[in-house]
Write an enzyme that holds these catalytic residues in place. Sequence first.
Site, mmCIF file in Angstrom:
data_model
loop_
_atom_site.group_PDB
_atom_site.id
_atom_site.type_symbol
_atom_site.label_atom_id
_atom_site.label_comp_id
_atom_site.label_asym_id
_atom_site.label_seq_id
_atom_site.Cartn_x
_atom_site.Cartn_y
_atom_site.Cartn_z
ATOM 1 N N ASP A 110 2.583 -9.022 -8.883
ATOM 2 C CA ASP A 110 3.009 -8.650 -7.525
ATOM 3 C C ASP A 110 2.142 -9.357 -6.482
ATOM 4 O O ASP A 110 2.638 -9.937 -5.516
ATOM 5 C CB ASP A 110 2.870 -7.132 -7.310
ATOM 6 C CG ASP A 110 3.765 -6.311 -8.208
ATOM 7 O OD1 ASP A 110 4.761 -5.767 -7.721
ATOM 8 O OD2 ASP A 110 3.466 -6.197 -9.418
ATOM 9 N N THR A 179 8.861 -3.648 -10.775
ATOM 10 C CA THR A 179 7.477 -3.695 -11.272
ATOM 11 C C THR A 179 7.301 -2.765 -12.481
ATOM 12 O O THR A 179 6.636 -3.124 -13.458
ATOM 13 C CB THR A 179 6.481 -3.296 -10.153
ATOM 14 O OG1 THR A 179 6.655 -4.202 -9.067
ATOM 15 C CG2 THR A 179 5.046 -3.363 -10.622
HETATM 16 N N1 LIG Z 1 12.171 6.862 -4.490
HETATM 17 C C1 LIG Z 1 11.613 5.672 -4.323
HETATM 18 N N2 LIG Z 1 10.482 5.530 -3.602
HETATM 19 C C2 LIG Z 1 9.916 4.306 -3.451
HETATM 20 N N3 LIG Z 1 10.415 3.169 -3.975
HETATM 21 C C3 LIG Z 1 11.541 3.275 -4.691
HETATM 22 C C4 LIG Z 1 12.193 4.516 -4.899
HETATM 23 N N4 LIG Z 1 13.287 4.302 -5.631
HETATM 24 C C5 LIG Z 1 13.312 2.975 -5.894
HETATM 25 N N5 LIG Z 1 12.264 2.367 -5.340
HETATM 26 C C6 LIG Z 1 11.911 0.940 -5.453
HETATM 27 O O1 LIG Z 1 13.108 0.204 -5.425
HETATM 28 C C7 LIG Z 1 13.097 -0.804 -6.406
HETATM 29 C C8 LIG Z 1 14.253 -0.575 -7.359
HETATM 30 O O2 LIG Z 1 14.053 0.654 -7.996
HETATM 31 P P1 LIG Z 1 14.754 0.999 -9.368
HETATM 32 O O3 LIG Z 1 14.341 -0.069 -10.319
HETATM 33 O O4 LIG Z 1 14.234 2.332 -9.745
HETATM 34 O O5 LIG Z 1 16.199 0.968 -9.088
HETATM 35 C C9 LIG Z 1 11.734 -0.751 -7.064
HETATM 36 O O6 LIG Z 1 10.941 -1.669 -6.322
HETATM 37 P P2 LIG Z 1 9.628 -2.424 -6.866
HETATM 38 O O7 LIG Z 1 9.738 -2.625 -8.311
HETATM 39 O O8 LIG Z 1 9.684 -3.677 -6.051
HETATM 40 O O9 LIG Z 1 8.515 -1.538 -6.468
HETATM 41 C C10 LIG Z 1 11.285 0.667 -6.815
HETATM 42 O O10 LIG Z 1 9.893 0.823 -6.730
#
Ligand SMILES: Nc1ncnc2c1ncn2[C@@H]1O[C@H](COP(=O)(O)O)[C@@H](OP(=O)(O)O)[C@H]1O
Length: 359
Positions: A110, A179
């Site tokens: 990251d 991530t």
């Molecule tokens: N409730 C939440 N609060 C903060 N970030 C969220 C979230 N839900 C999803 N995300 C972020 O949105 C992205 C896609 O989420 P997911 O894979 O769960 O669908 C991921 O980003 P990052 O991996 O860039 O942090 C995740 O951290």
Amino acid sequence: MAPMGIRLSPLGVAVFCLLGLGVLYHLYSGFLAGRFALFVLGGDRGGGPDAPGSRADGGTVDLRELLAVSVLAAVRGGEEVKRVRESNALNEKAKGKTREGAEEKMTSGDVLSNRKMFYLLKTAFPNVQINTEEHVDAADQEVILWDHNIPEDILREITKPKEVPAESVTVWIDPLDATQEYTEDLRKYVTTMVCVAVNGKPVLGVIHKPFSAYTAWAMVDGGSNVKARTSYNEKTPRIIVSRSHSGTVKQVALQTFGNQTTIIPAGGAGYKVLSLLDVPDENQEKADIYIHVTYIKKWDICAGNALLKALGGHMTTLNGEEISYTGSDGNEGGLLASINMNHQALVKKLPELEKTSHK
Ligand SMILES: Nc1ncnc2c1ncn2[C@@H]1O[C@H](COP(=O)(O)O)[C@@H](OP(=O)(O)O)[C@H]1O
Ligand SMILES: [Mg+2]
């Protein structure tokens, strides 16, 4: 006197000198612009919409050039992401918790990707606001020059420059989407993303898959290198949802579309948007609708929103409202994404309770 009796034409010498000056200018303008950009950058460290000094006054930017740099940034960031994963030196840390209590992770992938992507964009476009997921360390600045080359496929699709005022632009960088899955070595879900919003509207989207060497890009009212699939199942759609921040999304999907509905849990907002498109990657699952019900950040969704919009699709809150990509970095209203479907009909179908609970 010219040696060996060769006579130099004054006109020829002048043309030669001019050409030489042109080459020198081309070589050094990027370099000087880079130095100047970093000088102007001063205290700007990225890491959020309110980072000091991140918006300078004046000038215009060419969206076609910004797209070229965005693609390059996503690819360069992706190289860092891949290198760190392959070296197995993730240096995983917890950076906090989501509202639902899930651990938010950060890795060297990251951080290093963020650094590359941020400085490439900031050096090339010092006057635009850039919001990135990770903090950019001031002590760790890097001059990364853009060679002013616009790739052939972009020139083919977008035949003219498109100037907009620099102060109308907000760039959103996600240096490593998924991530959580990256730490689990689920590589297919990982993307790097860049989005450009103009007056809060998503206009350029780039989603890059570092482990598949695939990049999707699009400009709204401009062009793209990706398209929608030829058919979607509106009656019994395959619904793609988060595997690690799911909240109540499975219940919502089943309640809305019935128990026969196929639910595909997957990592990454970028990956989930690509699942709605015609992507030539054997590691890419295909879905008809993407639903997300928990809080999510704008760098996670802006690029996908721009891509879908450019191709005639939609990404809105569960209420059907457009998302503005300026100001605060969070999206509270959940997410509904579709393409070549009646999006408003889908909004109407979603349970009222779910729509209001995320406002
Ligand atoms: N409730 C939440 N609060 C903060 N970030 C969220 C979230 N839900 C999803 N995300 C972020 O949105 C992205 C896609 O989420 P997911 O894979 O769960 O669908 C991921 O980003 P990052 O991996 O860039 O942090 C995740 O951290
Ligand atoms: Mg993300």
